[in-house]
Scaffold this motif. Structure first.
Motif, PDB file in Angstrom:
ATOM      1  N   ILE A  33       0.838  -1.201   0.000  1.00  0.00           N
ATOM      2  CA  ILE A  33       0.000   0.000   0.000  1.00  0.00           C
ATOM      3  C   ILE A  33       0.872   1.250   0.000  1.00  0.00           C
ATOM      4  CG2 ILE A  33      -1.699   1.323   1.327  1.00  0.00           C
ATOM      5  CD1 ILE A  33      -2.835  -1.357   2.295  1.00  0.00           C
ATOM      6  N   TYR A  36       2.076   1.874  -3.361  1.00  0.00           N
ATOM      7  CA  TYR A  36       1.007   2.484  -4.159  1.00  0.00           C
ATOM      8  C   TYR A  36       0.935   3.992  -3.896  1.00  0.00           C
ATOM      9  CZ  TYR A  36      -3.762   3.785  -5.488  1.00  0.00           C
ATOM     10  OH  TYR A  36      -4.864   4.419  -6.017  1.00  0.00           O
ATOM     11  N   ALA A 195      -5.808  -3.392   4.593  1.00  0.00           N
ATOM     12  CA  ALA A 195      -6.895  -2.568   4.062  1.00  0.00           C
ATOM     13  C   ALA A 195      -7.841  -2.133   5.171  1.00  0.00           C
ATOM     14  CB  ALA A 195      -7.654  -3.346   2.984  1.00  0.00           C
ATOM     15  N   THR A 221      -8.925   3.974  -0.736  1.00  0.00           N
ATOM     16  CA  THR A 221      -7.997   2.920  -1.157  1.00  0.00           C
ATOM     17  C   THR A 221      -8.308   1.616  -0.439  1.00  0.00           C
ATOM     18  OG1 THR A 221      -6.244   4.538  -1.604  1.00  0.00           O
ATOM     19  CG2 THR A 221      -5.570   2.240  -1.268  1.00  0.00           C
ATOM     20  N   GLY A 222      -8.492   1.702   0.883  1.00  0.00           N
ATOM     21  CA  GLY A 222      -8.832   0.511   1.648  1.00  0.00           C
ATOM     22  C   GLY A 222     -10.159  -0.094   1.234  1.00  0.00           C
ATOM     23  N   MET A 225      -9.759  -1.982  -2.020  1.00  0.00           N
ATOM     24  CA  MET A 225      -9.079  -3.249  -1.771  1.00  0.00           C
ATOM     25  C   MET A 225     -10.026  -4.271  -1.155  1.00  0.00           C
ATOM     26  SD  MET A 225      -5.426  -1.894  -0.280  1.00  0.00           S
ATOM     27  CE  MET A 225      -4.861  -3.571   0.076  1.00  0.00           C
TER      28      MET A 225
END
Length: 456
Positions: A33, A36, A195, A221-222, A225
């Motif tokens: 992450i 990312y 996540a 983002t989490g 995911m």
């Protein structure tokens, strides 16, 4: 009551692995992450992604440190409590652990310092590369550890001479029958754990009104995911279950609380397994569903625990741990989809209208930990009484220590681990309640990024 040294040794190892596994589970997923975040910042120049990286790299560093320290304790226990394992299976376990050091630890040690402290001292490109290499290193670490654990579950590529294991094919040892399923199941679990951690802490920051633009990007983002990975985990788990049914049917029978071999076995949703009576009391069952799930046939045969007299694992812990793992997994799917529906469909300024979602995400912050621990209890307790499945019993490799010695060290370990865990969560709470800073980059990092753009 006289204490059993063998059971105390198992409890001590269980306490160590239960504490240790919490932190690699976070760092493996969180490092990807972080990579990312770095890629998004590099491509867009958006300072929110830089701030997200700066915030979460602190939590990564803390988790990584606790994982390394507790991992050292784990390796010591092979010599102190289970010397027979290394004497009998050291020709296989030793090299696999050595490969982890050579590929994972050396890679992480070489670039971790740059990742944690080099942002203002190296170019953005170099910092991005260092983050990527550390992420690869954490995954290599999982690769070798899970290869060894999978070999212990489904041994292959060996021969036995005078009770000692020797390698005949490293390819078969490393890529043993259960390894692909176990590796991808654990890797996906780590990403899911990370996540929900980033969503939970971000939601907590929103509830405490200390959030900023980066907080919502991290939360989204989490959510993305979780939406993808939670259903994927159920599919991987199904494949893993089919493999386990083939190679460790006693474990599956304990997971499902199935005592007699039968075709069209029902799925027990709830009940109380009784090993003495060899039955499950107050069982709530769905006809034929266990056979459908396990064999993909309505009338498929599922072997019962009575087929494995003398080599059955403890049923109740495996039975309940499996249901906790599955229950958390289903909850992850529902909460992940809910979060994505809200966070991606509505503008940021209206998200404050969903306090129940924020509370749900906060409550799910450490849900990955619970699911992973439950899964590992199914895996490890379900393998008993074997340390190498079907070939070497756990009772054959334990050290001859006094019960008082084992009890003293067990209490010492548990006390220390409780203190460290409370301290870790308190540190996360402290970081989570700090108000968001300005999104302006640190001057030197900004200078490096500008220089790279001008050079391009």
């Amino acid at each position: 009551m006289e204490l059993d040294p063998f059971m105390l040794a198992r409890m001590q190892f269980a306490a160590n692995i239960s504490f240790h596994i919490l932190f690699p589970t976070i760092t493996i997923g969180l490092c990807w992450i972080l990579l990312y975040f770095r890629v998004r910042f590099t491509l867009s120049g958006d300072k929110a992604w830089e701030y997200a990286y700066s915030f979460w790299v602190k939590i990564f560093a803390l988790s990584f440190a606790l994982g390394v320290v507790s991992g050292i304790t784990m390796s010591f226990q092979f010599g102190t409590n289970w010397p027979g394992f290394m004497e009998r299976a050291g020709n296989i376990a030793g090299p696999l652990l050595g490969y982890e050091v050579l590929t994972a630890f050396f890679l992480e040690a070489s670039f971790l310092g740059i990742m944690l402290f080099g942002k203002e001292r190296v170019s953005n490109r170099m910092h991005l590369i260092a983050t990527a290499l550390v992420a690869i290193g954490t995954t290599f670490s999982a690769f070798w550890i899970l290869s060894l654990n999978s070999w212990m579950q489904t041994p292959a590529g060996y021969r036995i001479e005078d009770g000692v294991f020797f390698v005949e094919s490293w390819w078969e040892v490393i890529f043993n029958p259960s390894f692909p399923y176990r590796f991808f199941h654990m890797l996906n679990a780590s990403l899911l754990t990370a996540a929900f951690l980033i969503m939970g802490i971000s939601a907590w920051r929103a509830l405490k009104q200390v959030d900023g633009p980066a907080t919502w990007r991290v939360m989204r983002t989490g959510a993305a995911m979780a939406t993808l990975l939670a259903p994927l985990q159920i599919w991987i788990g199904d494949l893993h279950g089919l493999n386990t049914l083939e190679h460790q049917p006693a474990k599956v029978a304990a997971m499902e609380g199935i005592w007699e071999t039968e075709n069209g076995a029902p799925l027990t949703l709830f009940g109380f397994p009784d090993e003495e009576a060899k039955t499950t009391h107050f069982a709530i069952k769905v006809p034929k569903l266990a056979s459908l799930i396990l064999t993909h046939e309505w009338d498929g045969e599922v072997k019962g625990l009575n087929e494995f007299e003398g080599t059955t694992p403890p049923v109740a812990p495996v039975f309940w741990a499996f249901r906790v793992m599955v229950g958390i997994g289903v909850l992850m799917v529902l909460v992940g989809w809910w979060a994505s529906f809200v966070l991606f469909r509505q503008p940021q300024e209206s998200r404050g209208e969903h306090p129940w979602l924020m509370r749900a995400l906060s409550a799910m912050t450490f849900s990955g930990w619970i699911a992973v621990l439950a899964g590992w209890y199914v895996t490890e307790i379900g393998r008993q009484p074997w340390v190498v499945n079907g070939l070497l019993r756990t009772s054959e490799v334990v050290a001859d220590h006094a019960a008082a010695t084992l009890m003293g060290t067990l209490l010492g370990y548990v006390g220390l681990y409780i203190f460290l865990l409370i301290s870790y969560i308190a540190a996360l709470r402290y970081l989570a309640t700090k108000p968001a800073r300005s999104l302006s980059l640190l001057p030197q990092a900004q200078r490096f990024h500008k220089a790279e753009e001008e050079g391009a």
